[in-house]
Design an enzyme around this catalytic site. Structure first.
Site, PDB file in Angstrom:
ATOM      1  CB  CYS A  35       1.264   0.599   7.644  1.00 48.44           C
ATOM      2  SG  CYS A  35       2.553   0.319   6.481  1.00 48.44           S
TER       3      CYS A  35
ATOM      4  CB  ILE B   5       5.215   6.620   4.199  1.00 48.93           C
ATOM      5  CG1 ILE B   5       4.928   7.960   3.518  1.00 48.93           C
ATOM      6  CG2 ILE B   5       5.694   6.861   5.638  1.00 48.93           C
ATOM      7  CD1 ILE B   5       3.914   8.829   4.266  1.00 48.93           C
ATOM      8  N   PRO B   6       7.856   4.162   4.178  1.00 48.96           N
ATOM      9  CG  PRO B   6      10.187   4.065   4.255  1.00 48.96           C
ATOM     10  CD  PRO B   6       9.037   5.020   4.086  1.00 48.96           C
ATOM     11  CB  CYS B   7       5.086   1.914   8.043  1.00 43.37           C
ATOM     12  SG  CYS B   7       3.918   1.151   6.942  1.00 43.37           S
ATOM     13  CG  HIS B   8       8.078  -1.864   4.187  1.00 46.95           C
ATOM     14  ND1 HIS B   8       7.590  -0.765   3.517  1.00 46.95           N
ATOM     15  CD2 HIS B   8       9.292  -2.131   3.633  1.00 46.95           C
ATOM     16  CE1 HIS B   8       8.459  -0.402   2.571  1.00 46.95           C
ATOM     17  NE2 HIS B   8       9.499  -1.206   2.639  1.00 46.95           N
TER      18      HIS B   8
END
Ligand code: ZN
Length: 369
Positions: free
Chosen positions: A2, A334-337
């Site tokens: 990310c 840590i789902p920044c997607h």
């Protein structure tokens, strides 16, 4: 990963990428490579996982399956990833007619990449070491010594990746003493391997995934790094980790890494929606709020940069939120997607938009591995 996620996508926007070379979108590179398009030579390089060789786009050798291809911005990145230059297209040689002595020197390295070539060796091939240094510096942005070190280190990292013992790796790969290996490792990764095994350190290892390998780092207590292996980012990320944790970074395994590997396996199999491996993501107060905000976006859902900014009560800081999203060090978990543009477009993703797309599809049940 990310490394780059921005609320506004505009091809003309200049983004400070920390002076990291960038590469075109994967689809474009795949097409260029399929056509052996020489106009892309020098723009990107590609590694073939099945052979361990890296090439320039115009290489005439038989094309591997696309999923066995990994793309790099520079030869240095490919070397660090453990690839050796292709004999056919000679990606280390600058475009155009390379001086014959460069080819000779590279051939000497490849004859035994584990050997350390001193200035005396280079002279014995009838090549002036200073000239070699200048040529490599000018054409590849690194000295010849740095090139061979990268090549050796790439080899060593491959072994570490395969789980061979660190001592064997150090001794078997042209580092006549552990200190040589430590130095090379420290220059690339910023921490001596081995030292600190007894003390506190950050262990790094590879985790294979259907979207390509991830590099993971963990203290004995928590996961601190998970990145798709855009390895050119590693030095930056390791530097940040070192600053925060003040611990050596060494190749190895620990309980946390094993847990992360297991959970990621389940995640990609569609069997796990919530990770329980402990994570630690030090940063500024603002960064912490953004990253914690990301953790609250449920599996399978997405949120716009605007909404995320609102959620953490920084409605006017969309851009900063987007930037911080991009600095996330623990990809996937840590789902920044899950942060996308308001209009539904994907926005950015340091690991490549195709990965973001794939992760979102996986979570929506539209894709299986
Ligand atoms: Zn080639």
């Amino acid at each position: 990963m990310c490394t780059l996620s921005y609320p506004v996508t505009n091809s003309r926007t200049t983004i400070d990428k920390g002076h990291m070379p960038t590469i075109p979108p994967r689809a474009e590179m795949e097409q260029a490579y399929r056509r052996s398009d020489a106009s892309y030579d020098g723009v990107f390089f590609l590694g073939v996982r099945t052979t361990g060789v890296f090439c320039r786009p115009s290489c005439g050798a038989r094309k591997p399956r696309p999923r066995n291809v990994e793309y790099f911005a520079t030869p240095h990145d490919a070397l660090i990833a453990g690839y050796r230059p292709c004999k056919r297209c000679q990606p280390m040689v600058a475009i155009g007619q390379p001086p014959a002595w460069v080819g000779r020197l590279l051939a000497e390295v490849e004859r035994d990449p584990t050997r350390r070539l001193t200035d005396a060796h280079i002279r014995s091939f009838g090549i002036d070491p200073a000239r070699a240094r200048r040529f490599f510096q000018k054409n590849h942005g690194m000295t010849f010594q740095a090139y061979s070190r990268s090549r050796r280190l790439g080899k060593a990292l491959e072994q570490i990746r395969r789980g061979e013992r660190l001592d064997d790796v150090a001794l078997g790969y042209g580092y006549d003493s552990h200190s040589g290996f430590r130095d090379a490792f420290a220059r690339t990764f910023g921490g001596p391997p081995g030292r600190g095994r007894a003390t506190k350190c950050i262990k790094v290892s590879w985790i294979e995934s259907p979207l390509g390998p991830l590099i993971a780092g963990a203290t004995d207590e928590s996961l601190v790094l998970l990145e798709f292996t855009e390895r050119r980012m590693l030095e930056t990320q390791f530097a940040t980790l070192r600053r925060h944790f003040k611990r050596p970074i060494v190749p190895g395994e620990n309980r946390i890494l094993l847990q992360a590997r297991r959970e990621l396996g389940q995640y990609f199999a569609g069997e796990l929606k919530k990770f329980s491996v402990p994570i630690d993501f030090p940063g500024s107060e603002f960064q912490q709020r953004v990253w914690k905000g990301l953790l609250k976006i449920p599996y399978g859902k997405t949120m716009s940069y605007e909404d995320l900014a609102g959620k953490i009560r920084e409605p006017r800081s969309q851009r900063a939120v987007g930037h911080t999203n991009g600095l996330n060090r623990i990809a996937v978990i840590i789902p920044c997607h899950r942060v996308i543009n308001k209009n539904g477009e994907l926005g950015g993703y340091g690991g490549g938009l195709w990965r973001k797309q794939a992760l979102l599809e996986l979570e929506r049940g539209e894709r299986t591995y």
